[in-house]
Write an enzyme that holds these catalytic residues in place. Structure first.
Site, PDB file in Angstrom:
ATOM      1  N   GLU A   1       0.741  -1.197   0.064  1.00  0.00           N
ATOM      2  CA  GLU A   1      -0.016  -0.161  -0.048  1.00  0.00           C
ATOM      3  C   GLU A   1       0.668   1.294   0.145  1.00  0.00           C
ATOM      4  O   GLU A   1       0.513   2.378   0.356  1.00  0.00           O
ATOM      5  CB  GLU A   1      -0.957   0.049   1.444  1.00  0.00           C
ATOM      6  CG  GLU A   1      -1.795  -1.073   1.100  1.00  0.00           C
ATOM      7  CD  GLU A   1      -3.189  -1.057   0.411  1.00  0.00           C
ATOM      8  OE1 GLU A   1      -3.750   0.313   0.134  1.00  0.00           O
ATOM      9  OE2 GLU A   1      -3.307  -2.040  -0.353  1.00  0.00           O
TER      10      GLU A   1
ATOM     11  N   HIS B   1      -4.603   2.091   7.088  1.00  0.00           N
ATOM     12  CA  HIS B   1      -3.183   2.180   6.861  1.00  0.00           C
ATOM     13  C   HIS B   1      -2.642   2.667   8.058  1.00  0.00           C
ATOM     14  O   HIS B   1      -3.328   3.518   8.835  1.00  0.00           O
ATOM     15  CB  HIS B   1      -3.056   3.294   5.792  1.00  0.00           C
ATOM     16  CG  HIS B   1      -3.514   2.765   4.382  1.00  0.00           C
ATOM     17  ND1 HIS B   1      -4.125   3.555   3.592  1.00  0.00           N
ATOM     18  CD2 HIS B   1      -3.245   1.709   3.893  1.00  0.00           C
ATOM     19  CE1 HIS B   1      -4.474   2.993   2.629  1.00  0.00           C
ATOM     20  NE2 HIS B   1      -3.897   1.667   2.525  1.00  0.00           N
TER      21      HIS B   1
ATOM     22  N   CYS C   1      -2.570  11.574   3.323  1.00  0.00           N
ATOM     23  CA  CYS C   1      -3.217  10.472   2.428  1.00  0.00           C
ATOM     24  C   CYS C   1      -2.908  11.273   1.054  1.00  0.00           C
ATOM     25  O   CYS C   1      -2.577  10.535   0.094  1.00  0.00           O
ATOM     26  CB  CYS C   1      -4.636  10.230   2.580  1.00  0.00           C
ATOM     27  SG  CYS C   1      -5.068   8.785   3.682  1.00  0.00           S
TER      28      CYS C   1
END
Length: 417
Positions: free
Chosen positions: A162, A230, A347
């Site tokens: 990720e 995350h 993000c």
């Protein structure tokens, strides 16, 4: 001269709330809402302008081609015939969250003295699994100077990667040798762990990192179960500072000890669960702030408006900056559209430590280029998209034309469909 550059993803014209991200509580909660792509993109550009005003170096990545008809073709269908789920996935604007674009190891950390970048495969979520070819194309263009950069192919499936959202780098200063921490998950029922240990280890090997200055740390099951899909939802690092929630890591004391043995000047700022719960942490995206070093010294947090609106979070932050710690300033950005889909300030950006003169200048941001991008977005981005609009061919064309207008205006037509 090596410096930290934040590359933000410009929010694409297909930004919508199709609820595609299992485990992302905001994405699920806002499924079916009407999105505002124009506002979303302008909010993201305003955050970039804030960074420039703070004296930071800023870059950007372009929205990817949507709908992704090539991906649908490999699945034996097209936009007209696809199931709603596949159609939503083909229209996803999730590449805006550049923290998932790649993992970056700066030159001081690598065996060959180059900055290494590996695009994330994002295989855990179908709507993101087809992003990496578009990401790779931009990385190869922006960081084409092979004397300074090495671009790798993504880690192969089934090992989920990720990107930088599960990676932290610690160092005395950005241009000095660092300690890189790869955070993986094992599970947090009912949600999947997206970052696999094997993927993290593979990236570390590909980047030629010193094993003695590389740490693999496990995210806590409690954090994943609470909606921290995350690591950057519960922890953020900058230079010698770790800012984290008490429940971020499975073995936090072991991690802190391993970091201190490699970086004695480490400062850990830990927020106790008794002050800020995991629920408030995730609702406010407290740790999805950008923790940055200011040119004049000291550090600042760039936070979403939701952090200020959460009483427990803002009270703790005001107490923190009132002390003598390294974080001295709080800056708030309005990112409501991104936040409603589960993405805060951190993000939206990928951190790259590099010499700006070694990067394709079209990917670097100035006030004038921000003005131009805002004009294009205001003219071409849809004002609103409801989920049922994603089935309309007219919207597909509007989205593609809007992106092409941006690429043309910013002289990046190599990326056009």
């Amino acid at each position: 001269m090596l410096t930290e550059i934040n590359f933000d993803g410009i929010v694409g014209p297909s930004h919508n709330y199709a609820g595609l991200s299992h485990g992302n509580l905001a994405s699920t909660r806002n499924f079916g809402r009407v999105s505002r792509p124009r506002d979303a993109a302008l909010q993201g550009l305003a955050k970039m302008r804030l960074n420039l005003e703070l004296g930071l170096v800023q870059g950007w990545f372009m929205p990817q081609d949507r709908p992704d008809e090539a991906w649908l073709a490999r699945l034996g269908t097209d936009m007209a015939q696809a199931t709603p789920e596949l159609r939503y996935a083909a229209m996803s604007a999730s590449s805006m969250w550049a923290a998932n674009a790649a993992t970056v190891s700066p030159a001081p950390d690598t065996v060959d003295g180059r900055c290494h970048l590996t695009p994330a495969n994002l295989v855990t979520m179908p709507h993101r699994s087809h992003e990496w070819p578009g990401t790779l194309a931009q990385l190869r263009l922006a960081f084409a100077n092979a004397d300074h950069f090495a671009i790798h192919d993504p880690v192969p499936p089934p090992f989920g990667d990720e990107g930088a959202a599960n990676h932290m780098r610690f160092c005395a200063e950005h241009d000095s040798a660092g300690v890189e921490v790869f955070v993986y998950g094992m599970g947090g029922a009912p949600f999947p762990a997206r970052q696999h240990r094997e993927a993290s280890a593979a990236v570390a090997r590909l980047h030629g990192l010193d094993p003695e200055r590389t740490i693999l740390a496990r995210q806590s099951d409690e954090a994943i179960a609470a909606g921290a899909f995350h690591n950057d939802v519960v922890a953020v690092a900058n230079e010698y500072v770790l800012f984290a929630h008490e429940q971020a890591f499975a073995d936090r004391e072991d991690l802190y000890a391993a970091l201190r043995s490699r970086l004695p000047e480490l400062v850990v700022i830990e927020v106790p669960a008794s002050s800020v719960s995991l629920a408030d942490t995730i609702a406010s995206y407290l740790f999805n702030a950008q923790l940055v070093t200011l040119p004049g010294g000291g550090m600042a947090l760039i936070l979403p408006g939701e952090a200020r609106a959460t009483p427990s979070v803002w009270a703790w932050l005001e107490q923190m900056v009132g002390g003598n710690g390294p974080i001295r300033e709080l800056h708030v950005a309005d990112l409501r559209e991104s936040m409603a889909n589960g993405g805060g300030p951190a993000c939206l950006r990928l951190r790259v430590v590099a010499d700006p003169t070694s990067i394709d200048p079209r990917f670097l941001v100035s006030p004038d280029r921000l003005d131009l991008a805002e004009q294009i977005v205001s003219q071409h981005w849809p004002e609103e998209i409801a989920p049922h609009d994603l089935a309309r061919p007219a919207l597909w064309q509007t989205v593609r034309s809007a992106r092409n207008a941006l690429l043309d205006g910013l002289s990046l037509t190599e990326l056009a469909d």
